[in-house]
Design a protein around this motif. Structure first.
Motif, mmCIF file in Angstrom:
data_model
loop_
_atom_site.group_PDB
_atom_site.id
_atom_site.type_symbol
_atom_site.label_atom_id
_atom_site.label_comp_id
_atom_site.label_asym_id
_atom_site.label_seq_id
_atom_site.Cartn_x
_atom_site.Cartn_y
_atom_site.Cartn_z
ATOM 1 N N ALA A 251 13.621 -0.430 9.621
ATOM 2 C CA ALA A 251 13.729 0.954 9.158
ATOM 3 C C ALA A 251 13.232 1.078 7.726
ATOM 4 N N MET A 252 13.615 0.134 6.873
ATOM 5 C CA MET A 252 13.167 0.164 5.481
ATOM 6 C C MET A 252 11.658 -0.038 5.394
ATOM 7 N N LEU A 253 11.139 -0.923 6.228
ATOM 8 C CA LEU A 253 9.697 -1.161 6.233
ATOM 9 C C LEU A 253 8.953 0.087 6.691
ATOM 10 N N THR A 254 9.437 0.734 7.738
ATOM 11 C CA THR A 254 8.794 1.952 8.239
ATOM 12 C C THR A 254 8.769 3.027 7.165
ATOM 13 N N ARG A 255 9.893 3.185 6.462
ATOM 14 C CA ARG A 255 9.971 4.202 5.404
ATOM 15 C C ARG A 255 8.943 3.933 4.307
ATOM 16 N N THR A 256 8.758 2.665 3.977
ATOM 17 C CA THR A 256 7.794 2.299 2.938
ATOM 18 C C THR A 256 6.355 2.494 3.407
ATOM 19 N N LEU A 257 6.093 2.142 4.663
ATOM 20 C CA LEU A 257 4.716 2.140 5.146
ATOM 21 C C LEU A 257 4.187 3.527 5.506
ATOM 22 N N VAL B 280 -2.386 -4.870 5.496
ATOM 23 C CA VAL B 280 -1.143 -4.518 4.811
ATOM 24 C C VAL B 280 -0.182 -5.689 5.014
ATOM 25 N N ALA B 281 0.204 -6.327 3.910
ATOM 26 C CA ALA B 281 1.075 -7.509 3.942
ATOM 27 C C ALA B 281 2.333 -7.207 3.128
ATOM 28 N N PRO B 282 3.324 -6.550 3.736
ATOM 29 C CA PRO B 282 4.502 -6.105 2.987
ATOM 30 C C PRO B 282 5.408 -7.244 2.545
ATOM 31 N N LEU B 283 6.152 -6.987 1.476
ATOM 32 C CA LEU B 283 7.078 -7.957 0.902
ATOM 33 C C LEU B 283 8.483 -7.370 0.920
ATOM 34 N N GLY B 284 9.423 -8.082 1.548
ATOM 35 C CA GLY B 284 10.810 -7.649 1.562
ATOM 36 C C GLY B 284 11.552 -8.196 0.357
ATOM 37 N N LEU B 285 12.063 -7.317 -0.498
ATOM 38 C CA LEU B 285 12.764 -7.727 -1.720
ATOM 39 C C LEU B 285 14.155 -7.096 -1.758
ATOM 40 N N PRO B 286 15.143 -7.841 -2.253
ATOM 41 C CA PRO B 286 16.485 -7.270 -2.389
ATOM 42 C C PRO B 286 16.531 -6.291 -3.552
ATOM 43 N N PRO B 287 17.631 -5.552 -3.689
ATOM 44 C CA PRO B 287 17.732 -4.598 -4.811
ATOM 45 C C PRO B 287 17.682 -5.317 -6.160
ATOM 46 N N TRP B 288 17.236 -4.587 -7.176
ATOM 47 C CA TRP B 288 17.263 -5.096 -8.552
ATOM 48 C C TRP B 288 18.721 -5.306 -8.942
ATOM 49 N N GLU C 23 -9.564 -6.068 1.785
ATOM 50 C CA GLU C 23 -8.811 -5.097 1.000
ATOM 51 C C GLU C 23 -7.364 -5.164 1.482
ATOM 52 N N THR C 24 -6.461 -5.468 0.564
ATOM 53 C CA THR C 24 -5.092 -5.805 0.927
ATOM 54 C C THR C 24 -4.090 -5.020 0.102
ATOM 55 N N TRP C 25 -3.101 -4.476 0.791
ATOM 56 C CA TRP C 25 -1.975 -3.811 0.140
ATOM 57 C C TRP C 25 -0.729 -4.678 0.335
ATOM 58 N N ARG C 26 0.092 -4.771 -0.699
ATOM 59 C CA ARG C 26 1.345 -5.537 -0.621
ATOM 60 C C ARG C 26 2.519 -4.642 -1.041
ATOM 61 N N PRO C 27 2.871 -3.673 -0.206
ATOM 62 C CA PRO C 27 3.991 -2.794 -0.545
ATOM 63 C C PRO C 27 5.322 -3.532 -0.479
ATOM 64 N N ALA D 66 -0.611 6.681 5.649
ATOM 65 C CA ALA D 66 -1.217 8.015 5.612
ATOM 66 C C ALA D 66 -2.289 8.068 4.527
ATOM 67 N N HIS D 67 -2.014 7.429 3.395
ATOM 68 C CA HIS D 67 -3.001 7.366 2.310
ATOM 69 C C HIS D 67 -4.221 6.561 2.738
ATOM 70 N N ILE D 68 -4.018 5.401 3.346
ATOM 71 C CA ILE D 68 -5.138 4.571 3.783
ATOM 72 C C ILE D 68 -5.975 5.313 4.815
ATOM 73 N N ARG D 69 -5.298 6.041 5.690
ATOM 74 C CA ARG D 69 -5.978 6.699 6.806
ATOM 75 C C ARG D 69 -6.902 7.829 6.355
ATOM 76 N N ARG D 70 -6.697 8.332 5.154
ATOM 77 C CA ARG D 70 -7.581 9.387 4.660
ATOM 78 C C ARG D 70 -9.013 8.899 4.498
ATOM 79 N N ASP D 71 -9.178 7.635 4.153
ATOM 80 C CA ASP D 71 -10.519 7.068 3.966
ATOM 81 C C ASP D 71 -10.904 6.054 5.034
ATOM 82 N N PHE D 72 -9.909 5.611 5.803
ATOM 83 C CA PHE D 72 -10.158 4.575 6.807
ATOM 84 C C PHE D 72 -9.381 4.951 8.067
ATOM 85 N N ALA D 73 -10.064 5.575 9.001
ATOM 86 C CA ALA D 73 -9.417 6.094 10.211
ATOM 87 C C ALA D 73 -9.190 4.957 11.207
ATOM 88 N N PHE D 74 -8.220 4.096 10.915
ATOM 89 C CA PHE D 74 -7.964 2.949 11.795
ATOM 90 C C PHE D 74 -7.568 3.442 13.187
#
Length: 394
Positions: free
Chosen positions: A92-98, A41-49, A73-77, A103-111
């Motif tokens: 805090a914003m990153l935690t809310r996004t992740l 998971v490689a998140p991207l921090g973006l300012p508001p539109w 397999e890579t996610w870029r939220p 939880a979705h990833i963990r359904r198929d990949f119990a890291f």
């Protein structure tokens, strides 16, 4: 099989192939381990539109949210990066996004473990998510994530709190370990985890031939690093100004480019000093092999990969006493640790040009920095955290 969820906001993408390239190499090495299954998971921090569609953010906004990146397999939220807040809300914003994504990833990949490969904002978010899923968390410190985010008021408490709560911590050097402990992180949980270098790609070459390709005849100094104040390129330029006939090539891009270009023009060095711009990592080996010295006057570092890559190329280095410098320059053969001033750098570079150490001897200083050792140590570290959690839960 060890199932790892690697989290890193410092990671390359199609628009920034050099961004976090060493995190990428570490992650690919761990993923290739026969005892590991890994998702990234490689998140991207973006300012508001609409700011997120402007300037250097625009290419990021168009990156795929889910892709295969070099076999991973890579996610870029995207998480909200609020300008003018000093990073206070990043974690805090990153935690809310992740939270829903993991939880979705963990359904198929119990890291079984979260491997946060950069300390901020990844570390605090990883701690919150590790607690949510009941799994151990490791956080790695690399440099500015501790030296900046760990010391400025809006984020220092978050960084220190994450370090105190982590099951395991990694530091790129002994010096970084000491810096983390000085902030209040538990020293006994901090393991030194050196970077690696590809000794097959970064190796001595026919130096004269490589210089000829660059149209250089005479001494060559190379500096590798982003054009930002912390890297001290202005110091190296001033040092070269005091060394007649010496050429300097600076590989890197950043906001300091106009100021450095003006400095070069003011000193009348346009025929000797060139700003190369961003150089792809794959194109660095011939440049470093052509150099007589690699000089980088950083005010702070963890343990710079450029140091080790230069040594592997047979090129001695001149650096200040920053971060893990003393763990790399362990003898005069490897180079010099100099005061962070133009006269000191000029003197150190001059010494090495006057009596160049054998390139094979310089290369020997990099022998302990391999990606194989990096992977083995990381695997051992993460399996140990999983085993310790299982034992404490049992």
């Amino acid at each position: 099989m060890l199932r790892v969820l690697t989290l890193s906001s410092l990671f390359p993408d199609a628009s920034r192939p050099n961004f976090g390239v060493f995190v990428e190499r570490q992650t690919l090495g761990l993923a290739a381990h026969p005892g590991v299954e890994l998702k990234l998971v490689a998140p991207l921090g973006l300012p508001p539109w609409p700011l997120s569609r402007r300037g250097h953010y625009a290419p990021l906004a168009h990156l795929p949210r889910h892709e295969d990146w070099k076999g991973l397999e890579t996610w870029r939220p995207r998480f909200l990066n609020l300008p003018g807040t000093g990073g206070r809300f990043h974690a805090a914003m990153l935690t809310r996004t992740l939270a829903p994504l993991l939880a979705h990833i963990r359904r198929d990949f119990a890291f079984e473990v979260i491997d946060a490969s950069f300390f901020f904002p990844d570390g605090p978010a990883a701690i919150a998510l590790g607690q949510r899923f009941g799994i151990p968390v490791s956080i790695k410190a690399r440099g500015a994530d501790i030296h900046h985010w760990g010391r400025v008021a809006p984020t220092a408490g978050q960084v220190i709190g994450a370090g105190q709560a982590a099951d395991g911590l990694l530091a790129v050097s002994q010096a970084m370990r000491a810096d983390m402990a000085a902030l209040g992180m538990p020293r006994e949980r901090i393991r030194v985890h050196h970077t690696g270098v590809d000794l097959a790609r970064f190796a001595p070459r026919d130096q004269a031939a490589e210089k000829a390709k660059l149209s250089i005849d005479g001494p060559l100094i190379v500096s590798v690093g982003a054009l930002i104040p912390r890297k001290g390129h202005d110091i190296v330029i001033d040092a070269v100004a005091a060394l007649p006939g010496v050429q300097l090539r600076i590989a890197g891009e950043g906001p300091e480019r106009p100021r450095l270009a003006a400095q070069i023009a003011r000193l009348g060095l346009g025929d000797r000093v060139k700003l190369l711009g961003g150089v792809a990592h794959a194109e660095l080996p011939p440049l470093l092999a052509a150099a007589d010295v690699m000089a980088l006057a950083s005010s702070s570092e963890g343990l710079a990969n450029a140091w080790v890559e230069a040594l592997a190329s047979g090129t001695p280095i001149v650096i200040p006493d920053a971060g893990g410098a003393a763990e790399v320059v362990t003898s005069p053969t490897a180079g010099r640790i100099a005061a962070r001033s133009a006269p000191a750098f000029a003197a150190a570079i001059g010494e090495l040009l006057a009596a160049s150490p054998p390139r094979d001897a310089v290369r020997a200083a990099a022998a302990g920095f391999t990606w194989e050792a990096n992977t083995a140590a990381l695997y051992d570290h993460l399996t140990g955290l999983v085993a310790a959690r299982a034992q404490s839960s049992g």
